[in-house]
Design a protein around this motif. Structure first.
Motif, short mmCIF file in Angstrom:
data_model
loop_
_atom_site.label_atom_id
_atom_site.label_comp_id
_atom_site.label_asym_id
_atom_site.label_seq_id
_atom_site.Cartn_x
_atom_site.Cartn_y
_atom_site.Cartn_z
N MET A 30 2.90 3.67 -7.67
CA MET A 30 3.16 2.25 -8.48
C MET A 30 2.44 1.13 -8.11
O MET A 30 2.39 0.77 -6.90
CB MET A 30 4.70 1.90 -7.96
CG MET A 30 5.63 2.91 -8.51
SD MET A 30 6.23 2.67 -10.14
CE MET A 30 5.78 4.28 -11.08
N VAL A 31 1.92 0.46 -9.20
CA VAL A 31 1.44 -1.09 -8.83
C VAL A 31 2.49 -1.95 -8.59
O VAL A 31 3.29 -2.29 -9.51
CB VAL A 31 0.48 -1.32 -9.98
CG1 VAL A 31 -0.22 -2.56 -9.73
CG2 VAL A 31 -0.56 -0.27 -10.27
N PHE B 31 1.63 1.83 -3.62
CA PHE B 31 0.49 2.27 -4.30
C PHE B 31 0.37 3.81 -4.02
O PHE B 31 -0.01 4.50 -5.02
CB PHE B 31 -0.85 1.38 -3.98
CG PHE B 31 -0.95 0.35 -4.80
CD1 PHE B 31 0.00 -0.71 -4.55
CD2 PHE B 31 -1.96 0.03 -5.45
CE1 PHE B 31 -0.30 -2.05 -5.43
CE2 PHE B 31 -2.31 -0.96 -6.43
CZ PHE B 31 -1.39 -2.30 -6.24
N LYS C 13 0.93 -1.16 0.16
CA LYS C 13 0.00 -0.19 -0.02
C LYS C 13 0.91 1.42 -0.02
O LYS C 13 0.60 2.18 -0.64
CB LYS C 13 -0.85 0.04 1.30
CG LYS C 13 -2.17 -1.18 1.10
CD LYS C 13 -3.27 -0.89 2.41
CE LYS C 13 -4.51 -0.45 1.60
NZ LYS C 13 -5.36 -0.36 2.73
N GLY D 56 5.01 -6.27 -10.64
CA GLY D 56 3.80 -5.56 -10.75
C GLY D 56 2.91 -6.21 -11.04
O GLY D 56 1.65 -5.69 -11.35
N ASN D 57 2.65 -7.54 -11.05
CA ASN D 57 1.65 -8.57 -11.75
C ASN D 57 0.70 -8.78 -10.42
O ASN D 57 0.93 -9.75 -9.86
CB ASN D 57 2.21 -9.85 -12.28
CG ASN D 57 2.94 -9.14 -13.74
OD1 ASN D 57 2.66 -8.32 -14.21
ND2 ASN D 57 3.55 -10.09 -14.00
N VAL D 58 -0.41 -8.11 -10.17
CA VAL D 58 -1.56 -8.28 -9.16
C VAL D 58 -2.77 -8.18 -9.89
O VAL D 58 -2.68 -8.01 -10.87
CB VAL D 58 -1.44 -7.06 -8.38
CG1 VAL D 58 -0.01 -6.70 -7.54
CG2 VAL D 58 -1.93 -5.77 -9.19
N TRP E 13 -5.62 -6.74 0.45
CA TRP E 13 -6.38 -6.17 1.44
C TRP E 13 -7.90 -6.12 1.30
O TRP E 13 -8.55 -5.67 2.29
CB TRP E 13 -5.63 -4.40 1.73
CG TRP E 13 -6.02 -3.46 0.31
CD1 TRP E 13 -6.83 -2.84 -0.07
CD2 TRP E 13 -4.76 -3.33 -0.41
NE1 TRP E 13 -6.61 -2.22 -1.01
CE2 TRP E 13 -5.45 -2.36 -1.28
CE3 TRP E 13 -3.35 -3.89 -0.63
CZ2 TRP E 13 -4.58 -2.26 -2.34
CZ3 TRP E 13 -2.80 -3.51 -1.68
CH2 TRP E 13 -3.34 -2.38 -2.63
N PHE E 14 -8.21 -6.79 0.10
CA PHE E 14 -10.00 -6.93 0.08
C PHE E 14 -10.00 -8.22 0.50
O PHE E 14 -10.90 -8.77 1.00
CB PHE E 14 -10.24 -6.57 -1.30
CG PHE E 14 -10.33 -5.06 -1.57
CD1 PHE E 14 -11.44 -4.31 -0.93
CD2 PHE E 14 -9.57 -4.34 -2.40
CE1 PHE E 14 -11.45 -3.15 -1.07
CE2 PHE E 14 -9.54 -3.27 -2.54
CZ PHE E 14 -10.65 -2.54 -1.97
N LEU F 236 -6.02 -7.41 -9.90
CA LEU F 236 -6.73 -6.15 -9.33
C LEU F 236 -8.05 -6.54 -8.59
O LEU F 236 -8.58 -5.83 -7.95
CB LEU F 236 -7.04 -5.11 -10.45
CG LEU F 236 -5.68 -4.43 -11.11
CD1 LEU F 236 -6.19 -3.47 -12.29
CD2 LEU F 236 -5.19 -3.68 -9.98
N ASP F 237 -8.78 -7.62 -9.29
CA ASP F 237 -9.94 -7.85 -8.40
C ASP F 237 -9.73 -8.74 -7.33
O ASP F 237 -10.95 -8.90 -6.41
CB ASP F 237 -10.68 -8.95 -9.62
CG ASP F 237 -11.22 -7.89 -10.67
OD1 ASP F 237 -11.58 -6.86 -10.59
OD2 ASP F 237 -11.05 -8.55 -11.85
N HIS F 238 -8.67 -8.95 -7.05
CA HIS F 238 -8.29 -9.72 -5.63
C HIS F 238 -7.26 -9.12 -4.93
O HIS F 238 -6.18 -9.84 -4.60
CB HIS F 238 -8.16 -11.28 -5.45
CG HIS F 238 -9.44 -11.85 -6.52
ND1 HIS F 238 -9.37 -12.16 -7.84
CD2 HIS F 238 -10.44 -12.40 -5.79
CE1 HIS F 238 -10.71 -12.48 -8.12
NE2 HIS F 238 -11.38 -12.85 -6.78
N LEU F 239 -7.16 -7.75 -4.70
CA LEU F 239 -5.98 -7.29 -3.89
C LEU F 239 -6.18 -7.90 -2.49
O LEU F 239 -7.15 -7.96 -1.98
CB LEU F 239 -6.26 -5.57 -4.20
CG LEU F 239 -5.99 -5.15 -5.45
CD1 LEU F 239 -6.76 -3.73 -5.69
CD2 LEU F 239 -4.34 -5.14 -5.77
#
Lengths: 329, 329
Positions: free
Chosen positions: B279-280, B274, B271, B313-315, B322-323, B317-320
């Protein structure tokens, strides 16, 4: 109509603010170029001081205030968002006292960001009227200069430095896509662009519901009154009406073609920024990305080399819009 | 023990791969510097081709395969993650056929990323044994060279180019923090760093549960067998045991002090990346950020100028994370 400021003032702003703001990089993405079928040049104002382009205009206006009134009692503005942080930051750079008026109920994290720059926070009621009144009251009591977020030529000239830097790096751009709210950034960029490269077109990118294009085409303010906010996830560009000072400049120097972007499209653009560029960008930047990649063929003889303004990167990571909305992307 | 490759091989790798990979920027963040109380230099491999540093090692190994065997029938590897994409990309650059073995059930988006580079996907059972067998079978049937993700000196030398670029820009670094999994990147960076700047220390940054420090201190492989995966959100660094080829290099060239980072701490670091850098970054990068900002004082005479490897930086985004985790951050 000649603009009340020109490339000369933008160049002066560039010299004035260069110690306080970043010269942000111009980014390329082969991936997005091939999606778009053209060359895109992303001006990364999400990497700017305070996380948005607003630092440029605020620094120019506040540093000028200090130049003109060496004993200035300071500055005041109202904004809980990017402009509030930017003016607080600019005042710290200039060594001037600063008050920022924010509505009651502003999230703690936004209040902290403004206070961290050393500004005094003043709370008001949530209505636009209360914000303006509180701001005016502080100004008349203390003599502090009001720094308007867009209807201020010094602010516009400061935002124009974005185009100065972009066109220095890519002199043969065909077009620039600029997310628009009050029109300060678009005015500054349009004036600077036409001064440097008259053939380069400046297109506003608006959230759905702004209705800017018919106003620019008729050169008349056709918006409903009193002024409203647009219902959009892009909280940085919710103002429906552009400014009284920015409107004539936009009519003269920007294209009368406006790209209109829905919230779903902005989210798609934002995710392209996160995934393909690894850049954290806010929804307004997502609008410009979407326009560049998906909408630009709305224009006859679509431009080949396109500047895209990533205006800011201040997002609430705990409420990213693709989580807080019901549809899935 | 002299390493089986040195700065010479890293420099050769740099020349070999420079047409295929980015020279990534070294980023500064005043905000994180002041949080850390020292100077941090972030090597932004999240902006690398394929979204992670893996492109460097894969390109070096695959281009060398082509140099050594001009009629090579191609390459094969097993990985559904960053290494799989990187080898597929490298094979496209080299103009070689490529098979990538992935376990059944690999998410569509990861399969698409590998296929988009033109590689053939081969599905196997989810066990490590099945992956290795399938890979070996393809290799023996087709003659394709197996590109191991870390236990391969050409791969290590390729990853070492990260340090080459970083130390060229910041020659007086006191330390570099490197997220570690199989140890290919850490080995490459350690060899290159010691060759260029012997006083600069290379510290591994591990997920909780890896137990690397006691192995490095005793120079013995004290891990439980059979090899396990660590239970961590950082899916790029889940391998517990470093490689048989990387381990002796790490014992010789890396510090025997390892920074151990929990999932909660990685999320905090992510975080910060970000929010403060826009930066992602993936969780493994978050581990390095956290170590730089919060853990580095575990070291006596903590270093002043610190390189931090943002490895990817390959995340999703639909399952970050912290969610997807229950606690809030």
């Amino acid at each position: 109509m000649p603009a009340p400021f020109g490339l000369k003032e933008v160049r002066e702003a560039y010299m004035r603010i260069s110690g306080c703001v970043h010269r942000t990089p111009v980014l390329k993405s082969q991936n997005l170029d091939s999606l778009a079928g053209r060359q895109l040049y992303f001006k990364a104002e999400n990497l700017q001081k305070t996380g948005s382009f607003k630092a440029r205009g605020a620094c120019n206006a506040v540093l000028l205030e200090k130049e003109k009134r060496p004993n200035s009692p300071g500055v005041v503005t109202h904004s809980s968002g990017n402009h509030g942080q930017a003016v607080a930051y600019a005042a710290r750079c200039a060594g001037l006292p600063c008050s920022v008026v924010v509505p009651k109920g502003t999230p703690q994290v936004k209040c902290d960001a403004i206070r961290d720059y050393g500004a005094e926070l003043v709370f008001c009621e949530a209505s636009p009227a209360s914000r303006n009144e509180t701001c005016a009251e502080i100004s008349s009591k203390t003599g502090r200069a009001v720094i308007h977020p867009f209807d201020n030529f010094d602010v516009m000239a400061g935002q124009g430095t974005i185009a100065l830097e972009l066109l220095e790096e890519v002199p043969d751009l065909d077009a620039v896509l600029v997310p628009i709210s009050g029109g300060g950034m678009t005015s500054g960029i349009a004036v600077a662009t036409k001064g440097m490269q008259p053939n380069c077109k400046v297109y506003p990118v608006e959230p759905y519901g702004k209705l800017l294009q018919r106003c620019l085409q008729s050169k008349q303010r056709m918006w409903p009154n009193p002024p409203q906010f647009i219902d959009t996830i892009a909280d940085a560009i919710r103002t429906q009406q552009v400014g009284n000072l920015t409107f004539p400049i936009l009519c003269e120097y920007a294209e009368p073609k406006v790209f209109t972007i829905t919230d779903d499209q902005m989210i798609e653009g934002m995710k392209l920024g996160f995934e393909r560029m690894k850049m954290v960008v806010e929804a307004a930047s997502g609008a410009a990305i979407y326009a560049a990649v998906k909408s630009i063929e709305e224009v006859d003889a679509a431009p080949e080399k396109v500047g895209v303004i990533l205006c800011g990167g201040n997002v609430d990571l705990d409420h990213l819009p693709w989580f807080s909305r019901k549809t899935s992307y």
